[in-house]
Design a protein around this motif. Sequence first.
Motif, mmCIF file in Angstrom:
data_model
loop_
_atom_site.group_PDB
_atom_site.id
_atom_site.type_symbol
_atom_site.label_atom_id
_atom_site.label_comp_id
_atom_site.label_asym_id
_atom_site.label_seq_id
_atom_site.Cartn_x
_atom_site.Cartn_y
_atom_site.Cartn_z
ATOM 1 N N ILE A 75 -48.368 36.744 11.344
ATOM 2 C CA ILE A 75 -47.840 36.740 9.982
ATOM 3 C C ILE A 75 -48.956 37.168 9.032
ATOM 4 O O ILE A 75 -50.023 36.559 8.997
ATOM 5 N N VAL A 76 -48.696 38.240 8.262
ATOM 6 C CA VAL A 76 -49.719 38.795 7.367
ATOM 7 C C VAL A 76 -49.324 38.713 5.896
ATOM 8 O O VAL A 76 -50.153 38.972 5.018
ATOM 9 N N ALA A 77 -48.067 38.349 5.612
ATOM 10 C CA ALA A 77 -47.616 38.231 4.223
ATOM 11 C C ALA A 77 -46.345 37.395 4.191
ATOM 12 O O ALA A 77 -45.626 37.288 5.192
ATOM 13 N N CYS A 78 -46.065 36.811 3.017
ATOM 14 C CA CYS A 78 -44.840 36.033 2.858
ATOM 15 C C CYS A 78 -44.480 35.938 1.384
ATOM 16 O O CYS A 78 -45.320 36.174 0.511
ATOM 17 N N CYS A 79 -43.237 35.581 1.118
ATOM 18 C CA CYS A 79 -42.796 35.253 -0.234
ATOM 19 C C CYS A 79 -41.500 34.469 -0.165
ATOM 20 O O CYS A 79 -40.720 34.611 0.765
ATOM 21 N N GLN A 80 -41.304 33.648 -1.170
ATOM 22 C CA GLN A 80 -40.071 32.885 -1.324
ATOM 23 C C GLN A 80 -39.143 33.660 -2.248
ATOM 24 O O GLN A 80 -39.571 34.194 -3.277
ATOM 25 N N VAL A 81 -37.873 33.703 -1.887
ATOM 26 C CA VAL A 81 -36.823 34.216 -2.764
ATOM 27 C C VAL A 81 -35.760 33.127 -2.815
ATOM 28 O O VAL A 81 -35.255 32.704 -1.777
ATOM 29 N N GLU A 82 -35.465 32.648 -4.020
ATOM 30 C CA GLU A 82 -34.534 31.531 -4.166
ATOM 31 C C GLU A 82 -33.470 31.868 -5.195
ATOM 32 O O GLU A 82 -33.772 32.379 -6.276
ATOM 33 N N HIS A 83 -32.225 31.568 -4.858
ATOM 34 C CA HIS A 83 -31.111 31.772 -5.778
ATOM 35 C C HIS A 83 -31.055 30.610 -6.758
ATOM 36 O O HIS A 83 -30.988 29.447 -6.347
ATOM 37 N N ARG A 84 -31.111 30.921 -8.049
ATOM 38 C CA ARG A 84 -31.055 29.902 -9.101
ATOM 39 C C ARG A 84 -30.077 30.373 -10.171
ATOM 40 O O ARG A 84 -30.391 31.272 -10.934
ATOM 41 N N ASP A 85 -28.936 29.763 -10.200
ATOM 42 C CA ASP A 85 -27.903 30.091 -11.197
ATOM 43 C C ASP A 85 -27.624 31.591 -11.202
ATOM 44 O O ASP A 85 -27.176 32.132 -10.210
ATOM 45 N N ASP A 86 -27.943 32.273 -12.315
ATOM 46 C CA ASP A 86 -27.615 33.689 -12.451
ATOM 47 C C ASP A 86 -28.779 34.615 -12.103
ATOM 48 O O ASP A 86 -28.725 35.808 -12.357
ATOM 49 N N HIS A 87 -29.831 34.074 -11.528
ATOM 50 C CA HIS A 87 -31.005 34.902 -11.207
ATOM 51 C C HIS A 87 -31.616 34.449 -9.885
ATOM 52 O O HIS A 87 -31.150 33.490 -9.272
ATOM 53 N N ALA A 88 -32.639 35.165 -9.469
ATOM 54 C CA ALA A 88 -33.410 34.772 -8.290
ATOM 55 C C ALA A 88 -34.830 34.462 -8.742
ATOM 56 O O ALA A 88 -35.313 35.004 -9.740
ATOM 57 N N TYR A 89 -35.487 33.583 -8.000
ATOM 58 C CA TYR A 89 -36.863 33.205 -8.284
ATOM 59 C C TYR A 89 -37.743 33.738 -7.162
ATOM 60 O O TYR A 89 -37.405 33.629 -5.979
ATOM 61 N N PHE A 90 -38.885 34.297 -7.540
ATOM 62 C CA PHE A 90 -39.858 34.853 -6.604
ATOM 63 C C PHE A 90 -41.102 33.979 -6.631
ATOM 64 O O PHE A 90 -41.668 33.735 -7.698
ATOM 65 N N GLY A 91 -41.525 33.489 -5.489
ATOM 66 C CA GLY A 91 -42.699 32.628 -5.457
ATOM 67 C C GLY A 91 -43.334 32.590 -4.088
ATOM 68 O O GLY A 91 -42.938 33.323 -3.174
ATOM 69 N N MET A 92 -44.317 31.716 -3.926
ATOM 70 C CA MET A 92 -45.040 31.522 -2.673
ATOM 71 C C MET A 92 -45.443 32.859 -2.052
ATOM 72 O O MET A 92 -45.346 33.078 -0.847
ATOM 73 N N PHE A 93 -45.894 33.775 -2.901
ATOM 74 C CA PHE A 93 -46.241 35.140 -2.516
ATOM 75 C C PHE A 93 -47.678 35.174 -2.016
ATOM 76 O O PHE A 93 -48.589 34.759 -2.725
ATOM 77 N N ALA A 94 -47.866 35.638 -0.804
ATOM 78 C CA ALA A 94 -49.216 35.714 -0.248
ATOM 79 C C ALA A 94 -49.337 36.900 0.691
ATOM 80 O O ALA A 94 -48.429 37.177 1.477
#
Length: 179
Positions: A75-94
């Motif tokens: 594993i060389v990279a990752c990110c979180q994509v989360e559904h939140r109401d009317d948008h998506a959230y991008f996080g835990m990016f490495a």
Amino acid sequence: MDALATGLTFRDATDADVDALVALIESAYRGDSSRAGWTTEADLLQGQRTDPQGVLEVIKAPESRLLTVERDGRIVACCQVEHRDDHAYFGMFAVSPTLQGGGLGKILMTEAERVARETWGATEMRMTVISQREDLIGWYERRGYRRTGETMPFPYGDERFGIPQRADLRFEVLVKPLV
């Protein structure tokens, strides 16, 4: 497909990936190993960036995906994509510090945006970035994100997010239309 993307495998993280993901995220943001890349927060925060429980919660959340990128079985990279109401959230990016600056982050971000659109019909991606990270905010702006002027307090006193090295940390909200 460009040469960089050749040999990369994209998939959702599993429980078995937790330790490798924690190690990747910590290496990208904390301690001396993070200084090999440009995303280090070592001068702003010490302590941990995440922990196994936090990573597992993202993997298990029903409206969340922890995308991983593998090269040669690692594993060389990752990110979180989360559904939140009317948008998506991008996080835990490495991205692994030794691979930063070569375009892998841009490829993963593009995949995360595609997943948000196609999985949940999201029309906007949001993220939070420590406002003092001007270089990182500039990188996101070059990829279509814009500053909203909205800020959120840093969780001082909660060492799950690190040990602040200054008293003025806060998060800034960035957004990008996904059209």
